[in-house]
Design a protein around this motif. Structure first.
Motif, PDB file in Angstrom:
ATOM      1  N   GLU A  78       0.819  -1.210   0.000  1.00 59.47           N
ATOM      2  CA  GLU A  78       0.000   0.000   0.000  1.00 59.47           C
ATOM      3  C   GLU A  78       0.854   1.261   0.000  1.00 59.47           C
ATOM      4  N   LEU A  79       2.125   1.129   0.340  1.00 61.27           N
ATOM      5  CA  LEU A  79       3.026   2.269   0.265  1.00 61.27           C
ATOM      6  C   LEU A  79       3.059   2.859  -1.150  1.00 61.27           C
ATOM      7  N   VAL A  80       2.891   1.999  -2.152  1.00 59.36           N
ATOM      8  CA  VAL A  80       2.849   2.480  -3.538  1.00 59.36           C
ATOM      9  C   VAL A  80       1.610   3.353  -3.743  1.00 59.36           C
ATOM     10  N   THR A  81       0.477   2.906  -3.203  1.00 57.53           N
ATOM     11  CA  THR A  81      -0.760   3.685  -3.307  1.00 57.53           C
ATOM     12  C   THR A  81      -0.623   5.013  -2.584  1.00 57.53           C
ATOM     13  N   ASP A  82      -0.031   4.998  -1.400  1.00 61.46           N
ATOM     14  CA  ASP A  82       0.189   6.245  -0.678  1.00 61.46           C
ATOM     15  C   ASP A  82       1.027   7.216  -1.505  1.00 61.46           C
ATOM     16  N   HIS A  83       2.067   6.705  -2.136  1.00 64.22           N
ATOM     17  CA  HIS A  83       2.912   7.554  -2.983  1.00 64.22           C
ATOM     18  C   HIS A  83       2.091   8.152  -4.132  1.00 64.22           C
ATOM     19  N   TYR A  84       1.214   7.346  -4.696  1.00 59.78           N
ATOM     20  CA  TYR A  84       0.326   7.831  -5.760  1.00 59.78           C
ATOM     21  C   TYR A  84      -0.563   8.965  -5.243  1.00 59.78           C
ATOM     22  N   LEU A  85      -1.125   8.795  -4.050  1.00 59.67           N
ATOM     23  CA  LEU A  85      -2.027   9.803  -3.493  1.00 59.67           C
ATOM     24  C   LEU A  85      -1.278  11.060  -3.071  1.00 59.67           C
ATOM     25  N   VAL A  86      -0.064  10.898  -2.541  1.00 54.65           N
ATOM     26  CA  VAL A  86       0.699  12.036  -2.034  1.00 54.65           C
ATOM     27  C   VAL A  86       1.403  12.792  -3.145  1.00 54.65           C
ATOM     28  N   ASP A  87       2.132  12.082  -4.000  1.00 51.14           N
ATOM     29  CA  ASP A  87       3.016  12.749  -4.955  1.00 51.14           C
ATOM     30  C   ASP A  87       2.506  12.782  -6.391  1.00 51.14           C
ATOM     31  N   THR A  88       1.656  11.824  -6.766  1.00 48.78           N
ATOM     32  CA  THR A  88       1.193  11.797  -8.159  1.00 48.78           C
ATOM     33  C   THR A  88      -0.033  12.676  -8.353  1.00 48.78           C
ATOM     34  N   ILE A  89      -1.058  12.489  -7.513  1.00 50.16           N
ATOM     35  CA  ILE A  89      -2.268  13.294  -7.670  1.00 50.16           C
ATOM     36  C   ILE A  89      -2.337  14.424  -6.643  1.00 50.16           C
ATOM     37  N   ASP A  90      -1.343  14.515  -5.759  1.00 54.57           N
ATOM     38  CA  ASP A  90      -1.246  15.606  -4.792  1.00 54.57           C
ATOM     39  C   ASP A  90      -2.545  15.791  -4.016  1.00 54.57           C
ATOM     40  N   SER A  91      -3.019  14.705  -3.406  1.00 55.94           N
ATOM     41  CA  SER A  91      -4.279  14.749  -2.668  1.00 55.94           C
ATOM     42  C   SER A  91      -4.082  14.527  -1.176  1.00 55.94           C
ATOM     43  N   LEU A  92      -3.294  13.522  -0.820  1.00 55.55           N
ATOM     44  CA  LEU A  92      -3.097  13.139   0.577  1.00 55.55           C
ATOM     45  C   LEU A  92      -1.909  13.891   1.165  1.00 55.55           C
ATOM     46  N   VAL A  93      -2.059  14.345   2.418  1.00 60.87           N
ATOM     47  CA  VAL A  93      -0.995  15.090   3.096  1.00 60.87           C
ATOM     48  C   VAL A  93      -0.713  14.462   4.453  1.00 60.87           C
ATOM     49  N   TYR A  94       0.560  14.185   4.724  1.00 60.57           N
ATOM     50  CA  TYR A  94       1.005  13.769   6.052  1.00 60.57           C
ATOM     51  C   TYR A  94       1.768  14.926   6.695  1.00 60.57           C
ATOM     52  N   PRO A  95       1.745  15.025   8.021  1.00 56.69           N
ATOM     53  CA  PRO A  95       2.401  16.174   8.661  1.00 56.69           C
ATOM     54  C   PRO A  95       3.905  16.226   8.446  1.00 56.69           C
ATOM     55  N   GLY A  96       4.560  15.071   8.311  1.00 60.55           N
ATOM     56  CA  GLY A  96       5.978  15.059   7.988  1.00 60.55           C
ATOM     57  C   GLY A  96       6.908  15.122   9.182  1.00 60.55           C
ATOM     58  N   ASN A  97       6.396  15.406  10.382  1.00 58.61           N
ATOM     59  CA  ASN A  97       7.248  15.483  11.574  1.00 58.61           C
ATOM     60  C   ASN A  97       7.312  14.139  12.282  1.00 58.61           C
ATOM     61  N   GLU A  98       7.575  13.082  11.506  1.00 56.42           N
ATOM     62  CA  GLU A  98       7.613  11.725  12.032  1.00 56.42           C
ATOM     63  C   GLU A  98       8.499  10.880  11.136  1.00 56.42           C
TER      64      GLU A  98
END
Length: 225
Positions: A78-98
């Motif tokens: 599912e990490l591939v799907t997360d990458h698609y949502l975060v970086d490909t379609i720019d929809s999902l956002v994680y806070p990044g401080n982790e």
């Protein structure tokens, strides 16, 4: 309709899964109210994941063992799907401080494993009582409501959120709800197949589910964003 006994499917295990699902929901609600941040997501995720493995090994429960293997493999992919949502379609956002792995928090594969285990176990129960078709339909509808509940709570908890440039229902995009429904739809069939084959086949089916998660995200975003 399935009438034969399924090893590992018993009242005690059913209670464990239902109670642990309730704990996860309760923890998410409290985290949302307290705006507790990513650390609370890590605590409940790793805690539940370790507990499920302890239970599976301590009580030699073959069903939970298979669901853990299935969910872990699918969760890693599912990490591939997360990458698609975060970086490909720019929809999902994680806070990044982790701690991150690729585009996702380190805990995310295990969070998916926990939820897939819970949904899959319900799918096994439904398949045994009502048959595969009914189980698939019910789980499709349930998954479309159950997982997006976390999407809604996650924003206020500070776990993750979505850019609101798509159709939203509360804090969950419509395409995510469709995606989760499609994912849940596949579970009864794949888990029923896994029950009747070797553990190696369960690994392969986890890979199939991981690929299906990505395809579901692509299909859902295409038709429902």
């Amino acid at each position: 309709m399935e009438t034969t006994k399924i090893p590992g499917l018993d009242k005690k295990t059913t209670l464990v899964i239902l109670v642990s699902s309730g704990i996860l929901i309760g923890w998410s609600m409290v985290s949302s109210l307290l705006e507790s941040g990513p650390v609370s997501a890590s605590i409940i995720t790793y805690g539940l994941y370790c507990f499920y493995w302890f239970y599976a090994i301590r009580y030699r429960n073959p069903l939970i063992q298979r669901l853990l293997v299935f969910g872990t493999i699918a969760g890693i992919l599912e990490l591939v799907t997360d990458h698609y949502l975060v970086d490909t379609i720019d929809s999902l956002v994680y806070p990044g401080n982790e701690l991150m792995v690729w585009s996702s928090p380190m805990y995310m594969p295990f969070a998916w494993s926990n939820v897939l285990l819970q949904l899959s176990f319900v799918g096994v129960l439904l398949t045994k009582k009502k048959g595969l078709l009914v189980a698939s339909i019910v789980l499709c509808l349930a998954g479309g409501m159950y997982i997006p509940l976390y999407e809604h709570l996650a924003k206020d908890a500070g776990w993750w959120w979505y850019h609101q440039n798509v159709t939203m229902i509360f804090n969950a995009p419509l395409y995510v709800i469709v995606c989760e429904a499609l994912i849940s739809l596949s579970l009864p069939f794949l888990i029923q197949y896994a029950e009747r084959h070797t553990i190696t086949k369960t690994v392969y089916l986890g890979i199939v589910e991981g690929v299906w998660i990505l395809l579901s995200a692509y299909i859902a975003f295409t038709i429902a964003h």
